[in-house]
Design a protein around this motif. Sequence first.
Motif, short mmCIF file in Angstrom:
data_model
loop_
_atom_site.label_atom_id
_atom_site.label_comp_id
_atom_site.label_asym_id
_atom_site.label_seq_id
_atom_site.Cartn_x
_atom_site.Cartn_y
_atom_site.Cartn_z
N UNK A 160 0.85 -1.19 0.00
CA UNK A 160 0.00 0.00 0.00
C UNK A 160 0.88 1.24 0.00
N UNK A 161 0.75 2.06 -1.04
CA UNK A 161 1.57 3.26 -1.20
C UNK A 161 0.69 4.46 -1.51
N UNK A 162 1.15 5.63 -1.11
CA UNK A 162 0.42 6.85 -1.46
C UNK A 162 1.01 7.51 -2.71
N UNK A 163 2.25 7.18 -3.04
CA UNK A 163 2.93 7.86 -4.14
C UNK A 163 3.13 7.01 -5.39
N UNK A 164 2.68 5.77 -5.37
CA UNK A 164 2.80 4.89 -6.54
C UNK A 164 1.73 3.81 -6.47
N UNK A 165 1.69 2.97 -7.47
CA UNK A 165 0.64 1.96 -7.55
C UNK A 165 0.71 0.97 -6.39
N UNK B 145 -3.08 -4.84 -9.48
CA UNK B 145 -2.88 -3.44 -9.11
C UNK B 145 -4.22 -2.87 -8.64
N UNK B 146 -4.20 -2.23 -7.48
CA UNK B 146 -5.40 -1.58 -6.96
C UNK B 146 -5.56 -0.22 -7.64
N UNK B 147 -6.81 0.16 -7.89
CA UNK B 147 -6.99 1.51 -8.42
C UNK B 147 -6.73 2.50 -7.27
N UNK B 148 -6.38 3.71 -7.64
CA UNK B 148 -5.93 4.71 -6.66
C UNK B 148 -6.99 5.01 -5.60
N UNK B 149 -8.23 5.13 -6.02
CA UNK B 149 -9.31 5.44 -5.06
C UNK B 149 -9.49 4.32 -4.04
N UNK B 150 -9.46 3.07 -4.50
CA UNK B 150 -9.61 1.94 -3.58
C UNK B 150 -8.43 1.87 -2.61
N UNK B 151 -7.22 2.13 -3.10
CA UNK B 151 -6.04 2.14 -2.23
C UNK B 151 -6.18 3.21 -1.16
#
Length: 150
Positions: free
Chosen positions: A113-118, A132-138
Amino acid sequence: MKKMGLIMFLFLLLFALSGCGNDKGNSIRKKIQVSKNVSMITVKGNGTAVYSETEKRLIDREIILEETEDIEVIIKAIENSTSHSGPMTSEGENFNLVFTNEDNTSETIHLWLYSDRASRIQKAMDEGVIQILNKEDAQNISKILSEKLL
């Protein structure tokens, strides 16, 4: 006429063989799925550790998710994730998500789980399947974990 028959035979042979890929190729196309009967998710890993003033070290903690809304957010994120077949970093996962079902069976999914990459997930026993999780779900998962750590 014989040439046409030979060409047709070769075409059909190539078509049949193209559907029989190796296991690694087929596993990339598989999708990570979890049971719909999840009663609890236990989150373990590097991201859950807290510093203990009394012991002067990091203490590992577990986050237990039992609320239906929290469980559904994580399951939705897995369902919305997309397959990945390219290179990945070799660093270890941030979290292990242990899904416990109503019948007390369980399965583990690794989470980066990252805030700056996938952000990505991978089933613990299936190294060939990376999603790969989509950004919103992450971000939604990150929000849940942040709230539970406080």
